[in-house]
Design an enzyme around this catalytic site. Structure first.
Site, PDB file in Angstrom:
ATOM      1  N   GLU A  63      -3.051  45.555 -48.642  1.00 39.30           N
ATOM      2  CA  GLU A  63      -4.059  44.673 -49.234  1.00 39.30           C
ATOM      3  C   GLU A  63      -3.926  44.578 -50.751  1.00 39.30           C
ATOM      4  O   GLU A  63      -4.133  43.505 -51.333  1.00 39.30           O
ATOM      5  CB  GLU A  63      -5.464  45.144 -48.850  1.00 39.30           C
ATOM      6  CG  GLU A  63      -5.870  44.810 -47.432  1.00 39.30           C
ATOM      7  CD  GLU A  63      -5.173  45.642 -46.381  1.00 39.30           C
ATOM      8  OE1 GLU A  63      -5.052  45.188 -45.217  1.00 39.30           O
ATOM      9  OE2 GLU A  63      -4.726  46.760 -46.728  1.00 39.30           O
ATOM     10  N   HIS A  97     -14.165  47.519 -39.725  1.00 38.38           N
ATOM     11  CA  HIS A  97     -14.017  46.118 -39.315  1.00 38.38           C
ATOM     12  C   HIS A  97     -15.315  45.329 -39.434  1.00 38.38           C
ATOM     13  O   HIS A  97     -15.317  44.136 -39.167  1.00 38.38           O
ATOM     14  CB  HIS A  97     -13.542  46.034 -37.859  1.00 38.38           C
ATOM     15  CG  HIS A  97     -12.116  46.423 -37.653  1.00 38.38           C
ATOM     16  ND1 HIS A  97     -11.658  47.683 -37.887  1.00 38.38           N
ATOM     17  CD2 HIS A  97     -11.040  45.697 -37.213  1.00 38.38           C
ATOM     18  CE1 HIS A  97     -10.359  47.737 -37.596  1.00 38.38           C
ATOM     19  NE2 HIS A  97      -9.966  46.545 -37.208  1.00 38.38           N
TER      20      HIS A  97
END
Length: 321
Positions: free
Chosen positions: A59, A128
């Site tokens: 990321e 998540h």
């Protein structure tokens, strides 16, 4: 056309990529598979592997690469698969992307979008389901946007791609395929930094955004009062004028958000109301929020985020004073 939110994302990306060759899409699995939620489906076939790129699982590299490309004049749209995966890239957003225009005194800018699905309610795994908009709203120079409808999703995403500053675009994944509505075809924008009044009322102001809009609207149905529901849409910078004008009219306010209570955006909204509309209040401002815990797993997450009965109870409490 009729579209749900994930289709609206795809349409906005397709339209902007066709109109501007500087627009690039990249992230984990966005090319060949079309993304985890298929939001980037068929973009690879339409625009090729030079503009739609699968990246490594990093990321910080995704957001850092977007920052560099934006400084060179491209308009990258980076996808982070889930909001809980963004913290490793927090350094790039805070240290570089958000302050490039300030650092260079306007010579350079980072016109880029970081898209990510956020929120609980889909039985996902750990990391998540976070709703951490409060953390990112604190960063000067970074816009934070959270649409709640397909039409707004397309219009706001288009505006975000064209904006000269970095935009964190939070997509409520629980609403991705929950309903369809008419979405304008072709070139369509919705202004950033502007809230919208979803329902007008005179007795209480209810403020929410993103995934909390459907339960908030449901909570105000058949209420023995007229609730004015505001969809904030852009969380930072916030449209405080719309909020304050509404509270000055109704005299009562309820703020609803999914993220943790402490340090949440709701605290800023309450402070803004106290600063600019305190003398109009007939009751303390109510907050309905998530808990100061990680999002629990599986069915336990149903106890985490606000539901219509909780929201309605807070509205009725504000009205009872």
């Amino acid at each position: 056309m009729q579209a749900n939110i994930v289709e609206a994302v795809n349409d906005a990306l397709h339209t902007e990529m066709a109109a501007d060759e500087r627009v690039l899409v990249f992230g984990e699995d966005v090319a060949k598979s079309g993304g985890v939620f298929r939001a980037t489906d068929e973009l690879l076939d339409a625009f090729g592997s030079d503009r739609v790129v699968d990246t490594p699982l990093s990321e910080i590299a995704i957001v850092g690469g977007a920052t560099g490309l934006a400084m060179y004049g491209y308009r990258p749209v980076a996808e982070i698969q889930f909001s809980g995966f963004l913290p490793p890239a927090f350094d790039q957003l805070v240290t570089n992307a958000s302050r490039i225009r300030w650092r260079t005194r306007g010579e350079l800018s980072a016109s880029m979008v970081v898209r990510m699905p956020y929120g609980a309610g889909v039985r996902a795994l750990e990391h998540h389901s976070e709703s951490l908009e409060g953390s990112y709203a604190h960063v000067p120079g970074l816009r934070v946007v959270a649409p709640s409808t397909p039409a707004d999703t397309k219009g706001l995403l288009t505006s975000a791609i064209r904006d000269p500053d970095p935009v964190l675009f939070m997509e409520p994944k629980r609403l991705y395929r929950s309903f369809r509505e008419d979405v304008p075809e072709g070139d369509y924008t919705v202004p950033l930094d502007e809230a919208v009044v979803r329902t007008e009322g005179s007795d209480v102001t209810v403020i929410a955004w993103g995934a909390m809009m459907p339960p908030t609207l449901e909570a105000t149905e058949n209420l023995d009062a007229d609730a004015e529901v505001i969809d904030l849409r852009t969380i930072s910078p916030m449209d405080t004028e719309t909020v304050v004008e509404s509270v000055q009219k109704t005299g009562r306010a309820v703020v609803v958000h999914e993220g943790p209570r402490s340090g949440g955006v709701g605290s800023d909204i309450v402070a803004c109301i106290n600063d600019e509309a305190l003398m109009y209040l007939e009751a303390p401002v109510e907050r309905v929020t998530g808990f100061d815990t990680p999002v629990p797993l599986l069915s336990m997450e149903d106890y985490y985020f606000p539901h219509p009965p909780q929201i309605r109870a807070s509205i009725e409490r504000a009205l009872s004073v």
